[in-house]
Design a protein around this motif. Structure first.
Motif, PDB file in Angstrom:
ATOM      1  N   HIS A 235      -5.093   2.533   5.272  1.00  0.00           N
ATOM      2  CA  HIS A 235      -4.776   1.918   6.575  1.00  0.00           C
ATOM      3  C   HIS A 235      -5.613   2.403   7.749  1.00  0.00           C
ATOM      4  O   HIS A 235      -5.562   1.805   8.808  1.00  0.00           O
TER       5      HIS A 235
ATOM      6  N   SER B 133       0.849  -1.212   0.000  1.00  0.00           N
ATOM      7  CA  SER B 133       0.000   0.000   0.000  1.00  0.00           C
ATOM      8  C   SER B 133       0.876   1.250   0.000  1.00  0.00           C
ATOM      9  O   SER B 133       0.599   2.228  -0.703  1.00  0.00           O
TER      10      SER B 133
ATOM     11  N   THR C 115      -4.240  -4.798   6.726  1.00  0.00           N
ATOM     12  CA  THR C 115      -3.514  -4.020   7.740  1.00  0.00           C
ATOM     13  C   THR C 115      -4.460  -3.149   8.575  1.00  0.00           C
ATOM     14  O   THR C 115      -4.316  -3.046   9.792  1.00  0.00           O
TER      15      THR C 115
ATOM     16  N   GLU D  27      -1.944   6.607   2.406  1.00  0.00           N
ATOM     17  CA  GLU D  27      -1.902   5.493   3.363  1.00  0.00           C
ATOM     18  C   GLU D  27      -3.021   5.613   4.395  1.00  0.00           C
ATOM     19  O   GLU D  27      -3.588   4.605   4.819  1.00  0.00           O
TER      20      GLU D  27
HETATM   21 MG   LIG Z   1       0.144  -1.412   3.994  1.00  0.00          MG
END
Ligand SMILES: [Mg+2]
Ligand SMILES: Nc1ncnc2c1ncn2[C@@H]1O[C@H](COP(=O)(O)OP(=O)(O)OP(=O)(O)O)[C@@H](O)[C@H]1O
Ligand SMILES: C[C@@](O)(CCO)CC(=O)[O-]
Length: 432
Positions: free
Chosen positions: A197, A147, A243, A193
């Motif tokens: 995430h 990612s 994640t 991110e």
């Molecule tokens: Mg990741």
């Protein structure tokens, strides 16, 4: 003009999850990359769409730019030089734009990546038509920072062609960015991110941007200079995980057992600092290297025990640990855990025969092993000339049998260079 950017994946040697809660972690870039190419159509192309081609999964998405303007009316209010977070209102609008694409259920995990793409693209280039092509050598959602590599390569390519980013090209070939440019790339990648995430620490995008090996704590990086050879076997358990969900589960456990988890995070902090000190200490002779490797192995095992306490290990990870232990090798998960990839330290004096035995045993369990180069460069950009991705003649041959990810590639100089690169690397990585 067309640009390409590439950003590496990473391994975390110590400190994942605890780093989200303020502990130190140590991470290194690996020589597996995500590539993003960006091209704006010329007037003769008569193309008014924003196109995203995720080549490895064969997904081609597109949005008419009028639709983007309508759904995201505040598009032009973000200067590319000042990264900003996606508001809840914009996130909802982006989610609707992604939902309309009817991404197949088997690829639904990609939806958050596509949302991050739309946020980064529209924040930096507004509603300009373009074609963006993504390929990756990294297994997606496996703990190797796919990612982050995606967000970093994307931010790099977008900024390289932006007015306010002003990332100048001096020559052909892969070029590194200046530090101030890398900082901007890293900040935008972090925003991407956050969409994928939820609550990232920033370690993955930072190591992917800057490369090499870093110590990271509360958003601050310290570069680490390695003073010893470091060889890790990476085993992909192929157990899928996410994640965002794993980070959230550790936060929930922290709320339930605040004091106990604080002690766990403190212990991880000490482990990461000791590990970084060992890696940086000069080794005078072979014996010193062996001693350092023994200490590193022990620290990795201790870290793995604490990751178990956090609830992010998995039966498949236990299997890898058990197999490696038969050969007296130390193992820990890397990245978010819950399956995904696992690291086994390969001491310098370990014979190739033993390494091959370990790999054979792990692969007989259905896992996939590789030895990636550790501590290489970070994000880089490349200017592409010629016909490139819009006008280029497609080779259109399936190259999967040669170990090359993705389908056919275009015949621009940039892509051809990669075909050779992928093949050589694929063979090298096959065995120790
Ligand atoms: Mg990741
Ligand atoms: N090449 C890519 N193209 C599109 N989306 C991607 C790509 N690589 C990663 N992603 C997005 O990132 C998600 C995987 O991110 P996730 O953080 O769960 O795993 P990871 O980054 O591989 O592992 P870790 O965060 O533990 O290092 C994918 O489901 C997808 O949404
Ligand atoms: C699990 C985690 O610590 C590392 C994922 O590679 C999450 C993060 O730091 O953002």
């Amino acid at each position: 003009m067309e640009v390409r950017a590439r950003a590496p994946g990473k391994i975390i040697l110590a400190g994942e999850h605890a780093v989200v809660h303020g502990s130190t972690a140590v991470a290194a870039a690996i020589d597996l990359y995500t590539y993003v190419s960006l091209r704006f159509p010329t007037p003769t192309d008569n193309d008014n769409q924003l196109k995203l081609h995720l080549k490895d999964v064969g997904l081609e998405l597109s949005w008419p730019v009028g639709k983007l303007k309508e759904a995201l009316p505040k598009l032009s209010s973000h200067p590319a030089s000042a990264p900003s977070s996606c508001s809840l209102e914009t996130f909802k609008a982006i989610t609707a734009l992604v939902d309309e694409q009817n991404i197949p259920e088997t690829n639904i995990g990609l939806a958050t990546g596509v949302s991050a793409f739309l946020w980064l693209y529209t924040s930096i280039h507004g509603d300009k038509p373009a074609k963006v092509v993504v390929t990756s050598e990294l297994p997606l959602g496996s703990g190797l920072g796919s990612s982050a590599a995606f967000c970093v390569a994307l931010s790099g390519a977008l900024l390289a062609l932006s007015e306010s980013g002003k990332l100048d090209f001096t020559d052909q070939g892969w070029q590194i960015f200046q530090d101030s440019d890398l900082e901007l790339v890293n900040k935008w990648a972090f925003e991407g991110e956050k969409i994928i995430h939820g609550k990232p620490s920033g370690i993955d995008n930072t190591v992917s941007t800057y490369g090499n090996m870093i110590k990271f704590r509360s958003g601050q990086l310290t570069r680490i200079k390695t003073n010893m050879p470091l060889k890790m076997l990476i085993t992909n358990t192929k157990v899928g995980r996410n994640t965002k969900a794993l980070v959230a589960s550790v936060s929930e456990r922290t709320l339930r057992h605040t004091s106990a988890m604080a002690s766990v995070f403190n212990a991880v902090d000490a482990i990461s600092n000791e590990l970084a000190a060992i890696i940086q200490a000069p080794a005078s002779d072979d014996l010193a290297v062996t001693e350092k490797e023994e200490k590193l192995g022990e620290l990795m095992e201790m870290n793995q025990g604490l990751l178990l306490c956090m609830g992010v290990s998995h039966l498949s990870i236990d299997t890898v640990i058990r197999v490696a232990l038969k050969y007296k090798l130390s193992t820990k998960l890397t990245g978010a855990g819950g399956g995904g990839c696992v690291l086994t330290l390969l001491p310098t004096l370990l014979s190739g025969t033993v390494v091959n035995k370990v790999i054979a045993e792990l692969e007989s369990c259905g896992f996939q092993c590789m030895i990636a180069g550790i501590g290489g460069g970070g994000m880089e950009k490349q200017k592409c000339n010629g016909t490139g991705l819009f006008g280029g003649l497609r080779l259109g041959v399936g190259l999967g049998g040669l170990g090359i990810p993705g389908g056919g590639r275009e015949t621009s100089a940039c892509w051809e260079q990669d075909i050779i690169g992928f093949w050589v690397q694929g063979r090298e990585r096959g065995r120790a």
